[in-house]
Design a protein around this motif. Structure first.
Motif, PDB file in Angstrom:
ATOM      1  N   GLN A 246       0.876  -1.063  -0.022  1.00 54.20           N
ATOM      2  CA  GLN A 246      -0.006   0.124   0.295  1.00 54.20           C
ATOM      3  C   GLN A 246       0.880   1.387  -0.243  1.00 54.20           C
ATOM      4  O   GLN A 246       0.589   2.427  -0.809  1.00 54.20           O
ATOM      5  CB  GLN A 246      -0.740   0.031   1.146  1.00 54.20           C
ATOM      6  CG  GLN A 246      -2.026  -0.970   1.239  1.00 54.20           C
ATOM      7  CD  GLN A 246      -3.042  -0.813   2.249  1.00 54.20           C
ATOM      8  OE1 GLN A 246      -2.636  -0.562   3.467  1.00 54.20           O
ATOM      9  NE2 GLN A 246      -4.418  -0.420   1.908  1.00 54.20           N
ATOM     10  N   PHE A 247       1.831   1.143   0.829  1.00 58.32           N
ATOM     11  CA  PHE A 247       2.918   2.293   0.699  1.00 58.32           C
ATOM     12  C   PHE A 247       3.357   2.774  -0.684  1.00 58.32           C
ATOM     13  O   PHE A 247       3.463   3.683  -0.989  1.00 58.32           O
ATOM     14  CB  PHE A 247       3.912   2.126   1.801  1.00 58.32           C
ATOM     15  CG  PHE A 247       4.703   3.407   2.043  1.00 58.32           C
ATOM     16  CD1 PHE A 247       4.405   4.444   2.649  1.00 58.32           C
ATOM     17  CD2 PHE A 247       6.106   3.410   1.094  1.00 58.32           C
ATOM     18  CE1 PHE A 247       5.150   5.666   2.732  1.00 58.32           C
ATOM     19  CE2 PHE A 247       6.822   4.422   1.298  1.00 58.32           C
ATOM     20  CZ  PHE A 247       6.610   5.554   2.220  1.00 58.32           C
ATOM     21  N   ARG A 248       3.964   1.533  -0.996  1.00 68.44           N
ATOM     22  CA  ARG A 248       4.628   1.762  -2.610  1.00 68.44           C
ATOM     23  C   ARG A 248       3.565   2.497  -3.519  1.00 68.44           C
ATOM     24  O   ARG A 248       4.100   3.017  -4.257  1.00 68.44           O
ATOM     25  CB  ARG A 248       5.324   0.518  -2.831  1.00 68.44           C
ATOM     26  CG  ARG A 248       6.182   0.003  -2.161  1.00 68.44           C
ATOM     27  CD  ARG A 248       7.707   0.839  -2.289  1.00 68.44           C
ATOM     28  NE  ARG A 248       8.465   0.605  -1.159  1.00 68.44           N
ATOM     29  CZ  ARG A 248       9.234   1.861  -0.466  1.00 68.44           C
ATOM     30  NH1 ARG A 248       8.986   2.828  -0.983  1.00 68.44           N
ATOM     31  NH2 ARG A 248       9.786   1.519   0.447  1.00 68.44           N
ATOM     32  N   LEU A 249       2.255   1.507  -3.425  1.00 65.82           N
ATOM     33  CA  LEU A 249       1.555   2.169  -4.516  1.00 65.82           C
ATOM     34  C   LEU A 249       0.904   3.888  -4.167  1.00 65.82           C
ATOM     35  O   LEU A 249       0.956   4.571  -4.917  1.00 65.82           O
ATOM     36  CB  LEU A 249       0.249   1.460  -4.270  1.00 65.82           C
ATOM     37  CG  LEU A 249      -1.251   1.996  -5.028  1.00 65.82           C
ATOM     38  CD1 LEU A 249      -0.841   2.159  -6.699  1.00 65.82           C
ATOM     39  CD2 LEU A 249      -2.255   1.053  -4.904  1.00 65.82           C
TER      40      LEU A 249
ATOM     41  N   ALA B 274      -3.558   9.106  -2.983  1.00 66.31           N
ATOM     42  CA  ALA B 274      -2.561   8.394  -2.157  1.00 66.31           C
ATOM     43  C   ALA B 274      -2.608   8.480  -0.730  1.00 66.31           C
ATOM     44  O   ALA B 274      -2.387   7.444   0.176  1.00 66.31           O
ATOM     45  CB  ALA B 274      -1.143   9.046  -2.532  1.00 66.31           C
ATOM     46  N   LEU B 275      -3.396   9.419  -0.581  1.00 69.42           N
ATOM     47  CA  LEU B 275      -3.378   9.656   1.111  1.00 69.42           C
ATOM     48  C   LEU B 275      -4.288   8.717   2.031  1.00 69.42           C
ATOM     49  O   LEU B 275      -3.869   8.033   2.881  1.00 69.42           O
ATOM     50  CB  LEU B 275      -4.283  10.965   1.524  1.00 69.42           C
ATOM     51  CG  LEU B 275      -4.608  11.371   2.959  1.00 69.42           C
ATOM     52  CD1 LEU B 275      -3.288  11.482   3.387  1.00 69.42           C
ATOM     53  CD2 LEU B 275      -5.378  12.786   2.819  1.00 69.42           C
TER      54      LEU B 275
ATOM     55  N   ASP C   1       7.655   6.524   7.921  1.00 68.05           N
ATOM     56  CA  ASP C   1       7.563   6.882   6.596  1.00 68.05           C
ATOM     57  C   ASP C   1       6.073   7.148   6.146  1.00 68.05           C
ATOM     58  O   ASP C   1       5.812   8.375   5.631  1.00 68.05           O
ATOM     59  CB  ASP C   1       7.983   5.871   5.695  1.00 68.05           C
ATOM     60  CG  ASP C   1       9.401   5.798   5.880  1.00 68.05           C
ATOM     61  OD1 ASP C   1      10.327   6.602   6.189  1.00 68.05           O
ATOM     62  OD2 ASP C   1      10.181   4.654   5.005  1.00 68.05           O
ATOM     63  N   ALA C   2       5.058   6.352   6.252  1.00 64.01           N
ATOM     64  CA  ALA C   2       3.744   6.625   6.173  1.00 64.01           C
ATOM     65  C   ALA C   2       3.344   7.776   6.897  1.00 64.01           C
ATOM     66  O   ALA C   2       2.487   8.533   6.178  1.00 64.01           O
ATOM     67  CB  ALA C   2       2.892   5.333   6.266  1.00 64.01           C
ATOM     68  N   SER C   3       3.577   7.700   8.068  1.00 64.18           N
ATOM     69  CA  SER C   3       2.934   8.921   9.052  1.00 64.18           C
ATOM     70  C   SER C   3       3.626  10.010   8.559  1.00 64.18           C
ATOM     71  O   SER C   3       2.713  11.093   8.476  1.00 64.18           O
ATOM     72  CB  SER C   3       3.402   8.527  10.330  1.00 64.18           C
ATOM     73  OG  SER C   3       2.536   7.169  10.715  1.00 64.18           O
ATOM     74  N   ALA C   4       4.783  10.140   8.040  1.00 58.41           N
ATOM     75  CA  ALA C   4       5.323  11.539   7.713  1.00 58.41           C
ATOM     76  C   ALA C   4       4.716  12.028   6.549  1.00 58.41           C
ATOM     77  O   ALA C   4       4.240  13.191   6.238  1.00 58.41           O
ATOM     78  CB  ALA C   4       6.757  11.242   7.311  1.00 58.41           C
TER      79      ALA C   4
ATOM     80  N   TYR D 275      -1.679  16.676   5.330  1.00 58.96           N
ATOM     81  CA  TYR D 275      -2.611  17.630   6.047  1.00 58.96           C
ATOM     82  C   TYR D 275      -1.869  18.756   6.517  1.00 58.96           C
ATOM     83  O   TYR D 275      -2.665  19.749   6.950  1.00 58.96           O
ATOM     84  CB  TYR D 275      -2.965  16.802   7.332  1.00 58.96           C
ATOM     85  CG  TYR D 275      -4.032  15.871   7.051  1.00 58.96           C
ATOM     86  CD1 TYR D 275      -5.370  16.062   6.493  1.00 58.96           C
ATOM     87  CD2 TYR D 275      -3.771  14.142   7.426  1.00 58.96           C
ATOM     88  CE1 TYR D 275      -6.325  14.978   6.431  1.00 58.96           C
ATOM     89  CE2 TYR D 275      -4.751  13.548   7.066  1.00 58.96           C
ATOM     90  CZ  TYR D 275      -6.007  13.845   6.391  1.00 58.96           C
ATOM     91  OH  TYR D 275      -6.944  12.914   6.259  1.00 58.96           O
ATOM     92  N   GLY D 276      -0.633  19.080   6.341  1.00 57.33           N
ATOM     93  CA  GLY D 276      -0.288  20.323   6.684  1.00 57.33           C
ATOM     94  C   GLY D 276       0.186  20.552   7.735  1.00 57.33           C
ATOM     95  O   GLY D 276       0.179  21.444   8.556  1.00 57.33           O
TER      96      GLY D 276
END
Length: 93
Positions: A45-48, A61-62, A83-86, A92-93
């Motif tokens: 999922q992260f790579r996609l 992507a979000l 990585d995903a959380s970043a 969301y800024g």
């Protein structure tokens, strides 16, 4: 193997071949889901999400980044969680 395919997707994206990374990542998420192993599913999922994001589709992507972060946290994959959380935080800024 799925891990080798994930590594190739990452390499394609890092080389700037976003369309190729996206082409490879889409079916891989389905295959990772089918084997029902959450850590590999989260990474797929992260790579996609990463390929979608770099291809200009941050909206698509979000939710994938969010799902990958939740699964990574639940399965103890700290690096993927960060990585995903970043990416979610950045979105969301």
């Amino acid at each position: 193997t799925l891990r080798a395919e994930l590594a190739r997707i990452r390499a394609e994206r890092e080389a700037g071949h976003w369309a190729k990374a996206l082409e490879l990542a889409r079916p891989l998420v389905d295959r990772a889901t089918a084997i029902d192993w959450p850590p590999i599913h989260a990474e797929a999922q992260f790579r996609l999400a990463d390929a979608l994001d770099w291809s200009g589709d941050a909206a698509a992507a979000l939710p994938l980044y969010e799902s990958a972060a939740h699964t990574a946290l639940a399965t103890g994959d700290d690096a993927l969680f960060v990585d995903a959380s970043a990416q979610v935080t950045w979105a969301y800024g």
